[in-house]
Design a protein around this motif. Structure first.
Motif, PDB file in Angstrom:
ATOM      1  N   LEU A 202       0.945  -1.137  -0.209  1.00 38.63           N
ATOM      2  CA  LEU A 202      -0.024   0.057   0.090  1.00 38.63           C
ATOM      3  C   LEU A 202       0.765   1.257  -0.177  1.00 38.63           C
ATOM      4  CD1 LEU A 202      -2.458  -1.386   2.748  1.00 38.63           C
ATOM      5  CD2 LEU A 202      -2.964  -0.811   0.532  1.00 38.63           C
ATOM      6  N   THR A 203       0.261   2.177  -0.807  1.00 36.77           N
ATOM      7  CA  THR A 203       1.321   3.410  -1.027  1.00 36.77           C
ATOM      8  C   THR A 203       0.672   4.568  -0.519  1.00 36.77           C
ATOM      9  OG1 THR A 203       2.625   2.412  -2.522  1.00 36.77           O
ATOM     10  CG2 THR A 203       2.729   4.637  -2.689  1.00 36.77           C
ATOM     11  N   GLY A 204       1.226   5.329   0.212  1.00 32.13           N
ATOM     12  CA  GLY A 204       0.393   6.647   0.723  1.00 32.13           C
ATOM     13  C   GLY A 204       1.229   7.803   1.245  1.00 32.13           C
ATOM     14  N   SER A 205       0.565   8.720   1.874  1.00 31.91           N
ATOM     15  CA  SER A 205       1.483   9.929   2.230  1.00 31.91           C
ATOM     16  C   SER A 205       1.339   9.713   3.771  1.00 31.91           C
ATOM     17  CB  SER A 205       0.772  11.158   1.760  1.00 31.91           C
ATOM     18  OG  SER A 205       1.105  12.125   2.388  1.00 31.91           O
ATOM     19  N   VAL A 206       2.424  10.042   4.411  1.00 31.24           N
ATOM     20  CA  VAL A 206       2.579  10.136   5.947  1.00 31.24           C
ATOM     21  C   VAL A 206       1.729  11.210   6.493  1.00 31.24           C
ATOM     22  CG1 VAL A 206       3.877   9.931   7.926  1.00 31.24           C
ATOM     23  CG2 VAL A 206       4.666   8.650   6.023  1.00 31.24           C
ATOM     24  N   ARG A 207       0.834  10.858   7.166  1.00 32.51           N
ATOM     25  CA  ARG A 207       0.189  12.027   8.021  1.00 32.51           C
ATOM     26  C   ARG A 207       0.387  12.241   9.417  1.00 32.51           C
ATOM     27  NH1 ARG A 207      -6.340  12.211   9.497  1.00 32.51           N
ATOM     28  NH2 ARG A 207      -6.933  11.456   7.511  1.00 32.51           N
ATOM     29  N   LEU A 208       1.066  11.159  10.019  1.00 27.54           N
ATOM     30  CA  LEU A 208       1.542  11.490  11.380  1.00 27.54           C
ATOM     31  C   LEU A 208       2.585  10.430  11.693  1.00 27.54           C
ATOM     32  CD1 LEU A 208       0.909  13.092  14.201  1.00 27.54           C
ATOM     33  CD2 LEU A 208      -0.952  11.070  14.803  1.00 27.54           C
ATOM     34  N   VAL A 209       3.559  10.763  12.513  1.00 25.01           N
ATOM     35  CA  VAL A 209       4.425   9.577  13.088  1.00 25.01           C
ATOM     36  C   VAL A 209       4.442   9.915  14.566  1.00 25.01           C
ATOM     37  CG1 VAL A 209       6.928   8.681  13.109  1.00 25.01           C
ATOM     38  CG2 VAL A 209       5.842   9.816  11.254  1.00 25.01           C
ATOM     39  N   GLU A 210       4.169   8.844  15.170  1.00 16.00           N
ATOM     40  CA  GLU A 210       4.119   8.820  16.752  1.00 16.00           C
ATOM     41  C   GLU A 210       5.301   8.115  17.324  1.00 16.00           C
ATOM     42  OE1 GLU A 210      -0.156   8.967  18.459  1.00 16.00           O
ATOM     43  OE2 GLU A 210      -0.066   7.353  17.220  1.00 16.00           O
ATOM     44  N   HIS A 211       6.339   8.598  18.063  1.00 12.59           N
ATOM     45  CA  HIS A 211       7.322   8.023  18.390  1.00 12.59           C
ATOM     46  C   HIS A 211       7.218   7.453  20.141  1.00 12.59           C
ATOM     47  CE1 HIS A 211      10.136   9.610  15.327  1.00 12.59           C
ATOM     48  NE2 HIS A 211       9.518  10.718  15.288  1.00 12.59           N
ATOM     49  N   MET A 212       7.232   6.276  19.882  1.00 14.16           N
ATOM     50  CA  MET A 212       6.938   5.497  21.386  1.00 14.16           C
ATOM     51  C   MET A 212       8.154   4.878  21.969  1.00 14.16           C
ATOM     52  SD  MET A 212       3.433   5.872  21.025  1.00 14.16           S
ATOM     53  CE  MET A 212       2.840   5.422  22.435  1.00 14.16           C
ATOM     54  N   GLY A 213       9.309   5.310  21.492  1.00 14.52           N
ATOM     55  CA  GLY A 213      10.384   4.879  21.980  1.00 14.52           C
ATOM     56  C   GLY A 213      11.211   3.607  21.326  1.00 14.52           C
ATOM     57  N   SER A 214      10.619   2.448  21.385  1.00 12.64           N
ATOM     58  CA  SER A 214      11.092   1.362  20.719  1.00 12.64           C
ATOM     59  C   SER A 214      10.334   1.264  19.448  1.00 12.64           C
ATOM     60  CB  SER A 214      11.207   0.010  21.564  1.00 12.64           C
ATOM     61  OG  SER A 214       9.912  -0.226  22.065  1.00 12.64           O
ATOM     62  N   ASP A 215       9.117   1.691  19.417  1.00 15.92           N
ATOM     63  CA  ASP A 215       8.191   1.515  18.213  1.00 15.92           C
ATOM     64  C   ASP A 215       7.773   3.000  17.804  1.00 15.92           C
ATOM     65  OD1 ASP A 215       8.212  -1.226  18.457  1.00 15.92           O
ATOM     66  OD2 ASP A 215       6.364  -1.014  19.939  1.00 15.92           O
ATOM     67  N   LEU A 216       7.401   2.892  16.391  1.00 14.35           N
ATOM     68  CA  LEU A 216       6.911   4.061  15.763  1.00 14.35           C
ATOM     69  C   LEU A 216       5.466   3.620  15.425  1.00 14.35           C
ATOM     70  CD1 LEU A 216       9.559   5.108  12.981  1.00 14.35           C
ATOM     71  CD2 LEU A 216       9.145   6.313  15.242  1.00 14.35           C
ATOM     72  N   PHE A 217       4.493   4.649  15.532  1.00 11.74           N
ATOM     73  CA  PHE A 217       2.912   4.568  14.954  1.00 11.74           C
ATOM     74  C   PHE A 217       3.242   5.429  14.026  1.00 11.74           C
ATOM     75  CE2 PHE A 217       1.357   3.224  19.373  1.00 11.74           C
ATOM     76  CZ  PHE A 217       1.914   2.006  19.326  1.00 11.74           C
ATOM     77  N   VAL A 218       2.968   4.774  12.407  1.00 12.52           N
ATOM     78  CA  VAL A 218       2.874   5.551  11.442  1.00 12.52           C
ATOM     79  C   VAL A 218       1.456   5.529  10.654  1.00 12.52           C
ATOM     80  CG1 VAL A 218       3.847   5.987   9.151  1.00 12.52           C
ATOM     81  CG2 VAL A 218       5.424   4.922  10.815  1.00 12.52           C
ATOM     82  N   HIS A 219       1.100   6.814  10.608  1.00 10.46           N
ATOM     83  CA  HIS A 219      -0.613   6.913  10.261  1.00 10.46           C
ATOM     84  C   HIS A 219      -0.455   7.284   8.753  1.00 10.46           C
ATOM     85  CE1 HIS A 219      -2.452   7.368  14.149  1.00 10.46           C
ATOM     86  NE2 HIS A 219      -1.017   7.377  14.347  1.00 10.46           N
ATOM     87  N   LEU A 220      -0.914   6.615   7.612  1.00 13.12           N
ATOM     88  CA  LEU A 220      -0.700   6.619   6.332  1.00 13.12           C
ATOM     89  C   LEU A 220      -1.852   6.634   5.708  1.00 13.12           C
ATOM     90  CD1 LEU A 220       1.951   6.520   4.312  1.00 13.12           C
ATOM     91  CD2 LEU A 220       1.200   4.253   4.058  1.00 13.12           C
ATOM     92  N   ASP A 221      -1.961   8.002   4.797  1.00  6.57           N
ATOM     93  CA  ASP A 221      -3.251   8.366   4.060  1.00  6.57           C
ATOM     94  C   ASP A 221      -3.280   7.699   2.901  1.00  6.57           C
ATOM     95  OD1 ASP A 221      -4.869   9.946   5.667  1.00  6.57           O
ATOM     96  OD2 ASP A 221      -3.314  11.806   5.301  1.00  6.57           O
ATOM     97  N   ILE A 222      -4.292   6.823   2.617  1.00  2.50           N
ATOM     98  CA  ILE A 222      -4.076   5.835   1.416  1.00  2.50           C
ATOM     99  C   ILE A 222      -5.373   6.485   0.390  1.00  2.50           C
ATOM    100  CG2 ILE A 222      -4.660   3.598   0.333  1.00  2.50           C
ATOM    101  CD1 ILE A 222      -2.120   3.512   2.236  1.00  2.50           C
ATOM    102  N   PRO A 223      -5.114   6.574  -0.774  1.00  2.00           N
ATOM    103  CA  PRO A 223      -6.048   7.051  -1.716  1.00  2.00           C
ATOM    104  C   PRO A 223      -7.308   6.361  -1.635  1.00  2.00           C
ATOM    105  CG  PRO A 223      -4.122   6.834  -2.758  1.00  2.00           C
ATOM    106  CD  PRO A 223      -3.841   6.150  -1.562  1.00  2.00           C
ATOM    107  N   GLY A 224      -8.458   7.118  -1.557  1.00  3.51           N
ATOM    108  CA  GLY A 224      -9.894   6.515  -1.610  1.00  3.51           C
ATOM    109  C   GLY A 224     -10.043   6.026  -0.186  1.00  3.51           C
ATOM    110  N   GLN A 225      -9.544   6.116   0.842  1.00  3.11           N
ATOM    111  CA  GLN A 225      -9.945   5.432   2.224  1.00  3.11           C
ATOM    112  C   GLN A 225     -10.123   6.578   3.109  1.00  3.11           C
ATOM    113  OE1 GLN A 225     -10.211   2.182   3.128  1.00  3.11           O
ATOM    114  NE2 GLN A 225     -10.046   2.096   1.071  1.00  3.11           N
ATOM    115  N   ASP A 226     -11.211   6.797   3.900  1.00  2.00           N
ATOM    116  CA  ASP A 226     -11.403   7.819   4.647  1.00  2.00           C
ATOM    117  C   ASP A 226     -10.625   8.152   5.667  1.00  2.00           C
ATOM    118  OD1 ASP A 226     -13.617   8.201   3.192  1.00  2.00           O
ATOM    119  OD2 ASP A 226     -15.304   6.965   4.389  1.00  2.00           O
TER     120      ASP A 226
END
Ligand SMILES: Nc1ncnc2c1ncn2[C@@H]1O[C@H](COP(=O)(O)OP(=O)(O)OP(=O)(O)O)[C@@H](O)[C@H]1O
Ligand SMILES: [Mg+2]
Length: 396
Positions: free
Chosen positions: A309-333
């Motif tokens: 899946l390819t998209g544009s990064v909306r938000l990166v949350e740094h949690m220490g050992s992990d990252l939560f990456v929120h990705l906007d995908i075309p056509g998905q709300d």
């Protein structure tokens, strides 16, 4: 100790059905949690078990005994309420002694003036004091026995409420959101204490919460409820990795599972978000399905790999050992959310284009009605009944 058996329990308030045909077996000594969103009927089911509410139909057993129509105090259960329900004018010791006084003293013995003079009274009161003191020591509230509830912290009040339930050694412990009034840190501490209490007492616990982390960390099994129905009863890990229904998949897990609508193009191939996706089950072409992807099922990938899946990064949350990456995908709300190891994904910036692959063995498929699609083991051409239903719906 006692097992519990709910058989086809239904409950309606006036014309509103609140519980729809609940059947559930709870083993002797098990820690079972009723989990579900607000209003789904958890407290009502617990109150029916306690005898505080009467079911409209169905039957209930505790141990070998059918308890339909049996009064609450004769069920050998104790309940801790969300509000703790402590008497403010009584000391901690008096609050904790109350269930024992109700059980061990006659009506005459409970009278303030006459009671004191009756034979055997002193011995009974000493035994009650001793039981209260022992329970209070076990819960580390022995030094608080002379205080009133208003002079206690939230956590101490919660312990007194547990102590009051524990003091008469019930066969079954019922707890309805006992931690919801506490702050986050104390909640984590108290949930470990309740789990330890269960281990030590070895009696059956039925615990109600809408907090999935409480359910996942404390329970032997979790019963997930939704709109008065029992959707799945299983150990916490199984509920997470192998949900039977889309509603469970969406309710359990933080960050939430990403759900993508897809259409099956040909057996083993689905189209979602402009991407061709190979799916592990052969669902009938034309079916509308949903792909569920847990955050940890994603990995950083090249654009030319399959199932990417390819998209544009909306938000990166740094949690220490992990990252939560929120990705906007075309056509998905709403964006998909991936959990990546920080050391493997050090330079992800908001706004950049990213390719995320999906581990095929972690892909969860759901039919249009929300039911999980699983491979049918018998036939080579694996077809799930749910997908046939969804195709029929599509054709209509
Ligand atoms: N005495 C009552 N009379 C009428 N409706 C009731 C009564 N008690 C509960 N209900 C309704 O039954 C439904 C289930 O309530 P219940 O208290 O069991 O939910 P719950 O899952 O415990 O929710 P919460 O997490 O908010 O405590 C709700 O829609 C509620 O409004
Ligand atoms: Mg409730």
């Amino acid at each position: 100790m006692a097992s519990i058996s709910f058989k086809n329990i239904q409950k309606s308030f006036a014309s509103t059905a609140v519980l729809c045909d609940i059947s559930l077996e709870i083993a002797d000594g098990e820690f079972l949690t009723l989990l579900g969103p607000s209003g789904c009927g958890k407290s009502t089911l617990l109150r029916i078990l306690a005898g505080l509410e009467v079911q409209s139909s169905g039957s209930l057993s505790i141990g070998e005994r059918v308890v339909d129509g049996v009064r609450p105090k004769r069920r050998d259960i104790a309940m801790v309420f969300q509000s703790y329900a402590l008497y403010p004018h009584m000391t901690v010791a008096q609050n904790m002694a109350l269930p024992l006084r109700m059980r061990r003293l006659s009506i005459w013995q409970r009278l303030p003036m006459i009671g004191r003079l009756l034979p055997g009274m002193r011995t009974t009161l000493d035994a009650i004091d001793e039981d209260v003191r022992r329970t209070a020591e076990a819960l580390s509230i022995g030094h608080l026995l002379d205080r009133k509830p208003g002079q206690l912290s939230g956590g101490q009040r919660q312990r007194v409420a547990v102590g009051r339930a524990m003091v008469r050694q019930p066969a079954v412990f019922l707890m309805d959101e006992p931690l919801s009034n506490l702050d986050a840190k104390l909640r984590v501490q108290m949930r470990a204490e309740i789990k330890e209490l269960h281990r030590r007492l070895g009696v059956t616990f039925v615990y109600v919460t809408h907090d999935q982390s409480e359910a996942m960390t404390m329970s032997d099994r979790v019963a997930v409820m939704h709109d008065g129905n029992l959707l799945q009863v299983a150990p916490p890990q199984e509920i997470y990795t192998d949900p039977q229904d889309r509603r469970i998949a969406e309710f359990i897990g933080s960050p939430k599972i990403s759900i993508l609508d897809a259409v099956v193009e040909e057996p083993g191939i689905a189209m979602t978000a402009g991407t061709v996706f190979s799916i592990p089950h052969e669902v009938l072409p034309g079916s509308h399905i949903a792909l569920g992807i847990r955050p940890e099922a994603f990995f950083l990938a090249d654009s030319h790999c399959p199932n990417v899946l390819t998209g544009s990064v909306r938000l990166v949350e740094h949690m220490g050992s992990d990252l939560f990456v929120h990705l906007d995908i075309p056509g998905q709300d709403s964006p998909i959310v991936a959990r990546l190891l920080a050391e493997r994904a050090p330079h992800i910036n908001e706004g950049q284009t990213l390719h995320l692959g999906v581990r095929p063995d972690r892909l969860l498929l759901f039919a249009a009605d929300g039911k999980r699609i699983r491979a049918c083991p018998k036939e080579g051409n694996t077809l799930m009944a749910a997908s046939v239903i969804s195709l029929k719906e599509h054709a209509q």
